[in-house]
Design a protein around this motif. Structure first.
Motif, PDB file in Angstrom:
ATOM      1  N   ALA A   4       0.831  -1.208   0.000  1.00 40.76           N
ATOM      2  CA  ALA A   4       0.000   0.000   0.000  1.00 40.76           C
ATOM      3  C   ALA A   4       0.863   1.255   0.000  1.00 40.76           C
ATOM      4  N   ILE A   5       1.896   1.269   0.837  1.00 42.07           N
ATOM      5  CA  ILE A   5       2.783   2.437   0.908  1.00 42.07           C
ATOM      6  C   ILE A   5       3.596   2.558  -0.373  1.00 42.07           C
ATOM      7  N   ALA A   6       3.989   1.419  -0.944  1.00 43.29           N
ATOM      8  CA  ALA A   6       4.789   1.438  -2.174  1.00 43.29           C
ATOM      9  C   ALA A   6       4.043   2.094  -3.334  1.00 43.29           C
ATOM     10  N   GLU A   7       2.713   2.073  -3.293  1.00 39.92           N
ATOM     11  CA  GLU A   7       1.927   2.718  -4.347  1.00 39.92           C
ATOM     12  C   GLU A   7       2.111   4.237  -4.367  1.00 39.92           C
ATOM     13  N   LEU A   8       2.644   4.795  -3.295  1.00 41.00           N
ATOM     14  CA  LEU A   8       2.885   6.235  -3.240  1.00 41.00           C
ATOM     15  C   LEU A   8       4.162   6.639  -3.972  1.00 41.00           C
ATOM     16  N   GLN A   9       4.940   5.669  -4.405  1.00 39.65           N
ATOM     17  CA  GLN A   9       6.202   5.981  -5.078  1.00 39.65           C
ATOM     18  C   GLN A   9       5.971   6.848  -6.314  1.00 39.65           C
ATOM     19  N   GLY A  10       6.675   7.977  -6.369  1.00 40.10           N
ATOM     20  CA  GLY A  10       6.595   8.867  -7.525  1.00 40.10           C
ATOM     21  C   GLY A  10       5.261   9.550  -7.727  1.00 40.10           C
ATOM     22  N   LEU A  11       4.432   9.582  -6.692  1.00 36.69           N
ATOM     23  CA  LEU A  11       3.060  10.082  -6.847  1.00 36.69           C
ATOM     24  C   LEU A  11       2.976  11.600  -6.936  1.00 36.69           C
ATOM     25  N   ILE A  12       3.921  12.313  -6.299  1.00 35.53           N
ATOM     26  CA  ILE A  12       3.797  13.765  -6.146  1.00 35.53           C
ATOM     27  C   ILE A  12       5.007  14.467  -6.759  1.00 35.53           C
ATOM     28  N   THR A  13       4.768  15.447  -7.604  1.00 34.33           N
ATOM     29  CA  THR A  13       5.848  16.292  -8.109  1.00 34.33           C
ATOM     30  C   THR A  13       6.034  17.486  -7.172  1.00 34.33           C
ATOM     31  N   ALA A  14       7.144  18.177  -7.325  1.00 29.58           N
ATOM     32  CA  ALA A  14       7.398  19.354  -6.495  1.00 29.58           C
ATOM     33  C   ALA A  14       6.327  20.419  -6.720  1.00 29.58           C
ATOM     34  N   ASP A  15       5.908  20.613  -7.973  1.00 27.13           N
ATOM     35  CA  ASP A  15       4.859  21.602  -8.263  1.00 27.13           C
ATOM     36  C   ASP A  15       3.541  21.218  -7.608  1.00 27.13           C
ATOM     37  N   GLN A  16       3.216  19.935  -7.643  1.00 25.01           N
ATOM     38  CA  GLN A  16       1.987  19.488  -6.981  1.00 25.01           C
ATOM     39  C   GLN A  16       2.063  19.712  -5.475  1.00 25.01           C
ATOM     40  N   MET A  17       3.237  19.464  -4.899  1.00 21.04           N
ATOM     41  CA  MET A  17       3.391  19.674  -3.466  1.00 21.04           C
ATOM     42  C   MET A  17       3.231  21.145  -3.122  1.00 21.04           C
ATOM     43  N   ARG A  18       3.738  22.027  -3.954  1.00 20.66           N
ATOM     44  CA  ARG A  18       3.557  23.470  -3.711  1.00 20.66           C
ATOM     45  C   ARG A  18       2.075  23.839  -3.741  1.00 20.66           C
ATOM     46  N   ARG A  19       1.348  23.266  -4.699  1.00 21.65           N
ATOM     47  CA  ARG A  19      -0.081  23.572  -4.803  1.00 21.65           C
ATOM     48  C   ARG A  19      -0.846  23.039  -3.586  1.00 21.65           C
ATOM     49  N   LEU A  20      -0.483  21.850  -3.135  1.00 21.49           N
ATOM     50  CA  LEU A  20      -1.126  21.293  -1.946  1.00 21.49           C
ATOM     51  C   LEU A  20      -0.829  22.157  -0.723  1.00 21.49           C
ATOM     52  N   ASN A  21       0.423  22.582  -0.590  1.00 19.60           N
ATOM     53  CA  ASN A  21       0.793  23.454   0.530  1.00 19.60           C
ATOM     54  C   ASN A  21       0.003  24.758   0.496  1.00 19.60           C
ATOM     55  N   TYR A  22      -0.141  25.317  -0.701  1.00 21.40           N
ATOM     56  CA  TYR A  22      -0.863  26.594  -0.796  1.00 21.40           C
ATOM     57  C   TYR A  22      -2.348  26.409  -0.526  1.00 21.40           C
ATOM     58  N   ALA A  23      -2.896  25.275  -0.932  1.00 20.03           N
ATOM     59  CA  ALA A  23      -4.314  25.019  -0.669  1.00 20.03           C
ATOM     60  C   ALA A  23      -4.605  25.048   0.824  1.00 20.03           C
ATOM     61  N   VAL A  24      -3.667  24.534   1.622  1.00 23.82           N
ATOM     62  CA  VAL A  24      -3.849  24.508   3.074  1.00 23.82           C
ATOM     63  C   VAL A  24      -3.463  25.837   3.708  1.00 23.82           C
ATOM     64  N   GLU A  25      -2.302  26.375   3.329  1.00 25.92           N
ATOM     65  CA  GLU A  25      -1.808  27.610   3.964  1.00 25.92           C
ATOM     66  C   GLU A  25      -2.468  28.864   3.402  1.00 25.92           C
ATOM     67  N   GLY A  26      -2.532  28.937   2.071  1.00 26.51           N
ATOM     68  CA  GLY A  26      -3.037  30.146   1.440  1.00 26.51           C
ATOM     69  C   GLY A  26      -4.551  30.209   1.362  1.00 26.51           C
ATOM     70  N   GLU A  27      -5.180  29.071   1.083  1.00 28.43           N
ATOM     71  CA  GLU A  27      -6.639  29.027   0.938  1.00 28.43           C
ATOM     72  C   GLU A  27      -7.346  28.542   2.196  1.00 28.43           C
ATOM     73  N   LEU A  28      -6.556  28.130   3.185  1.00 30.25           N
ATOM     74  CA  LEU A  28      -7.079  27.711   4.496  1.00 30.25           C
ATOM     75  C   LEU A  28      -8.062  26.550   4.384  1.00 30.25           C
ATOM     76  N   ARG A  29      -7.767  25.630   3.474  1.00 31.30           N
ATOM     77  CA  ARG A  29      -8.616  24.466   3.299  1.00 31.30           C
ATOM     78  C   ARG A  29      -8.245  23.366   4.293  1.00 31.30           C
ATOM     79  N   ASP A  30      -9.177  22.476   4.550  1.00 23.37           N
ATOM     80  CA  ASP A  30      -8.965  21.382   5.484  1.00 23.37           C
ATOM     81  C   ASP A  30      -7.979  20.369   4.897  1.00 23.37           C
ATOM     82  N   VAL A  31      -7.011  19.960   5.707  1.00 22.70           N
ATOM     83  CA  VAL A  31      -5.966  19.047   5.240  1.00 22.70           C
ATOM     84  C   VAL A  31      -6.556  17.730   4.736  1.00 22.70           C
ATOM     85  N   LYS A  32      -7.472  17.150   5.489  1.00 24.10           N
ATOM     86  CA  LYS A  32      -8.041  15.865   5.091  1.00 24.10           C
ATOM     87  C   LYS A  32      -8.759  15.963   3.746  1.00 24.10           C
ATOM     88  N   GLU A  33      -9.463  17.059   3.549  1.00 22.05           N
ATOM     89  CA  GLU A  33     -10.191  17.251   2.291  1.00 22.05           C
ATOM     90  C   GLU A  33      -9.228  17.423   1.121  1.00 22.05           C
TER      91      GLU A  33
END
Length: 312
Positions: free
Chosen positions: A262-291
């Motif tokens: 199950a954990i191995a399926e996460l290999q290569g799943l996220i690019t740096a740009d995607q991680m930046r967008r996820l970070n901004y969704a939580v920090e900048g847009e104040l969205r819920d982490v779980k969502e």
């Protein structure tokens, strides 16, 4: 005397922090495994990503320990069996474990990963699993107007101006050998006065408001570009690779055979740009982490399904 008082206060603060973290170690009675995360937004997201992936793919019940503490706290917690898994960065894993205490941390990401895998398995009975697909290195950040005024692109170029600047860093960066101590030696950095020790949530605000002139953030922080900041290139390659990797207790993997796949399926799943967008969704847009994490995993599953059907 001021330095002695400051050190005393810092020691008290760390003691209270560690005590608070240890109070977090109580595992929910109905949980199968415990997933922790460190104390900043990206780790909130990655800890939740790991937890949801395990729950979705294995049916195991996960006890979440968000914001458990810094790198050293999480490392000690997994060694002690207080937690089962967390997401770490390869250069940080090398530093906190002291596997390379008497030698330079490998600059080649593949070499570092292989040596970490071997060293963690042999010495700590911990599995370093394949990376999530992105690197989050330390980012030495200045305001865009300063970069343009002096035509600064690299740390070597900035070193001649730092004696006039004020700096502010998080405690962990200030103390780690791959952080400020080593960086200052590599680039011969000095500042107008001793750097301030700051909460990571305040560093960009302080930089924007010109309370400091230079700080160390994370290369995947969504706020850097949005606030007009510039990341100085590490032209002397002081920082080692910092690929995001799951670290899991071998005993836990043996107990639950469905966990590793199950954990191995996460290999290569996220690019740096995607991680930046996820970070901004939580920090900048104040969205819920779980969502945010739930939507991301669903979108990735949709992409995989589309690719699979297209190849048939």
């Amino acid at each position: 005397m001021n330095r002695f008082v400051a050190f005393g206060l810092l020691s008290v603060t760390l003691t209270l922090t560690i005590a608070a973290c240890h109070s977090n170690f109580t595992t929910a009675g109905n949980a199968d495994i415990t997933v922790a995360s460190k104390d900043f937004t990206e780790q909130d997201i990655l800890g939740e990503l790991l937890a949801q992936q395990i729950e979705n793919k294995t049916g195991l019940k996960v006890d979440r320990k968000p914001r458990l503490g810094g790198s050293y706290v999480c490392y000690q917690a997994i060694l002690a069996g207080k937690i089962d898994a967390y997401i770490e960065y390869t250069g940080t894993a090398a530093t906190v474990s002291k596997l390379f205490e008497n030698q330079k941390i490998p600059a080649d990401p593949k070499v570092l990963f292989q040596q970490l895998q071997q060293g963690y398995a042999k010495n700590f009975k911990l599995a370093v699993m394949p990376g999530l697909g992105f690197e989050n290195t330390f980012a030495i950040v200045i305001r865009g107007d300063e970069a343009r005024r002096y035509n600064l692109q690299t740390l070597s170029q900035a070193a001649q101006y730092t004696p006039q600047w004020r700096a502010g860093f998080g405690y962990e960066f200030s103390e780690r050998q791959d952080g400020l101590p080593g960086l200052a030696r590599t680039y011969n950095l000095t500042f107008a006065k001793p750097p301030q020790i700051m909460d990571l949530g305040l560093i960009y605000r302080a930089l924007l408001q010109k309370q400091i002139d230079l700080t160390a953030g994370n290369s995947t922080d969504g706020q850097i570009a949005r606030l007009g900041f510039v990341v100085l290139q590490d032209d002397k390659r002081h920082f080692p690779p910092y690929e995001a990797v799951p670290i899991v207790r071998e005993e836990t993997l043996k107990r639950y055979p469905t966990l590793a796949p199950a954990i191995a399926e996460l290999q290569g799943l996220i690019t740096a740009d995607q991680m930046r967008r996820l970070n901004y969704a939580v920090e900048g847009e104040l969205r819920d982490v779980k969502e945010v994490v739930r939507e991301f995993l669903q979108s990735q599953q949709g992409t995989e399904a589309s690719l699979s059907s297209g190849s048939n």
